[in-house]
Design a protein around this motif. Structure first.
Motif, PDB file in Angstrom:
ATOM      1  N   MET A   1      14.945  -6.844  20.403  1.00  0.00           N
ATOM      2  CA  MET A   1      14.081  -7.626  21.264  1.00  0.00           C
ATOM      3  C   MET A   1      14.701  -7.684  22.647  1.00  0.00           C
ATOM      4  O   MET A   1      15.908  -7.804  22.791  1.00  0.00           O
ATOM      5  CB  MET A   1      13.921  -9.034  20.697  1.00  0.00           C
ATOM      6  N   ASN A   2      13.891  -7.620  23.629  1.00  0.00           N
ATOM      7  CA  ASN A   2      14.308  -7.713  25.014  1.00  0.00           C
ATOM      8  C   ASN A   2      14.673  -9.167  25.327  1.00  0.00           C
ATOM      9  O   ASN A   2      13.952 -10.087  24.948  1.00  0.00           O
ATOM     10  CB  ASN A   2      13.148  -7.231  25.887  1.00  0.00           C
ATOM     11  N   ILE A   3      15.782  -9.388  26.029  1.00  0.00           N
ATOM     12  CA  ILE A   3      16.237 -10.747  26.321  1.00  0.00           C
ATOM     13  C   ILE A   3      15.235 -11.495  27.202  1.00  0.00           C
ATOM     14  O   ILE A   3      15.070 -12.711  27.065  1.00  0.00           O
ATOM     15  CB  ILE A   3      17.657 -10.751  26.942  1.00  0.00           C
ATOM     16  N   LYS A   4      14.544 -10.791  28.078  1.00  0.00           N
ATOM     17  CA  LYS A   4      13.552 -11.456  28.937  1.00  0.00           C
ATOM     18  C   LYS A   4      12.406 -12.006  28.093  1.00  0.00           C
ATOM     19  O   LYS A   4      11.946 -13.128  28.307  1.00  0.00           O
ATOM     20  CB  LYS A   4      13.018 -10.494  29.993  1.00  0.00           C
ATOM     21  N   LEU A   5      11.963 -11.229  27.128  1.00  0.00           N
ATOM     22  CA  LEU A   5      10.916 -11.687  26.222  1.00  0.00           C
ATOM     23  C   LEU A   5      11.415 -12.860  25.380  1.00  0.00           C
ATOM     24  O   LEU A   5      10.708 -13.855  25.199  1.00  0.00           O
ATOM     25  CB  LEU A   5      10.453 -10.546  25.321  1.00  0.00           C
ATOM     26  N   ALA A   6      12.635 -12.752  24.892  1.00  0.00           N
ATOM     27  CA  ALA A   6      13.208 -13.836  24.087  1.00  0.00           C
ATOM     28  C   ALA A   6      13.298 -15.124  24.903  1.00  0.00           C
ATOM     29  O   ALA A   6      12.987 -16.209  24.393  1.00  0.00           O
ATOM     30  CB  ALA A   6      14.585 -13.434  23.575  1.00  0.00           C
ATOM     31  N   ASN A   7      13.706 -15.022  26.153  1.00  0.00           N
ATOM     32  CA  ASN A   7      13.797 -16.207  27.007  1.00  0.00           C
ATOM     33  C   ASN A   7      12.421 -16.827  27.242  1.00  0.00           C
ATOM     34  O   ASN A   7      12.271 -18.047  27.244  1.00  0.00           O
ATOM     35  CB  ASN A   7      14.458 -15.872  28.340  1.00  0.00           C
ATOM     36  N   THR A   8      11.418 -15.984  27.428  1.00  0.00           N
ATOM     37  CA  THR A   8      10.050 -16.478  27.617  1.00  0.00           C
ATOM     38  C   THR A   8       9.571 -17.211  26.364  1.00  0.00           C
ATOM     39  O   THR A   8       9.010 -18.312  26.445  1.00  0.00           O
ATOM     40  CB  THR A   8       9.089 -15.315  27.937  1.00  0.00           C
ATOM     41  N   LEU A   9       9.803 -16.620  25.201  1.00  0.00           N
ATOM     42  CA  LEU A   9       9.396 -17.256  23.944  1.00  0.00           C
ATOM     43  C   LEU A   9      10.146 -18.568  23.726  1.00  0.00           C
ATOM     44  O   LEU A   9       9.578 -19.541  23.230  1.00  0.00           O
ATOM     45  CB  LEU A   9       9.628 -16.313  22.763  1.00  0.00           C
ATOM     46  N   PHE A  10      11.407 -18.599  24.118  1.00  0.00           N
ATOM     47  CA  PHE A  10      12.204 -19.810  23.995  1.00  0.00           C
ATOM     48  C   PHE A  10      11.670 -20.886  24.941  1.00  0.00           C
ATOM     49  O   PHE A  10      11.460 -22.033  24.534  1.00  0.00           O
ATOM     50  CB  PHE A  10      13.670 -19.502  24.300  1.00  0.00           C
TER      51      PHE A  10
END
Length: 78
Positions: A1-10
Motif C-alpha cells: 500500500m502506498n503511504i499517501k493512501l494509507a495516511n488519507t485512509l487514516f
C-alpha cells in the motif's frame, strides 16, 4: 500500500472504522507508526535506512524482521 493512501485512509477515519468492525488488526497502525518514524529519522537526522531500522528496534521493542516488514508494507509511491 502506498503511504499517501494509507495516511488519507487514516485521516478520514477509514482505518479506525475497519478496526472497530474487526476487518483489520492493530498491526496496520503500528506498522504505519514505525514507517513514519523511520522516514522522519532519515530526513531529520540523515540516517541511512539500516541505522534507522536498528534504532527503531529499540524504540518500538520489535525485532529487526518486524521493522523491515513494516517498511515493506508501504512503498514510497515514487
Amino acid at each position: 500500500m502506498n503511504i499517501k493512501l494509507a495516511n488519507t485512509l487514516f485521516d478520514d477515519g477509514v482505518f479506525s472504522a475497519m478496526y472497530k468492525a474487526g476487518f483489520i488488526t492493530a498491526k496496520v497502525f503500528i506498522y504505519r507508526e514505525i514507517y513514519l518514524w523511520i522516514e522522519a529519522q532519515r530526513k531529520t537526522r540523515g540516517l541511512n535506512k539500516r541505522q534507522a531500522v536498528l534504532e527503531a528496534e529499540v524504540k518500538f521493542m520489535k525485532d529487526e524482521r518486524t521493522i523491515w516488514r513494516a517498511l515493506n508494507s508501504f512503498d514510497s509511491g515514487q
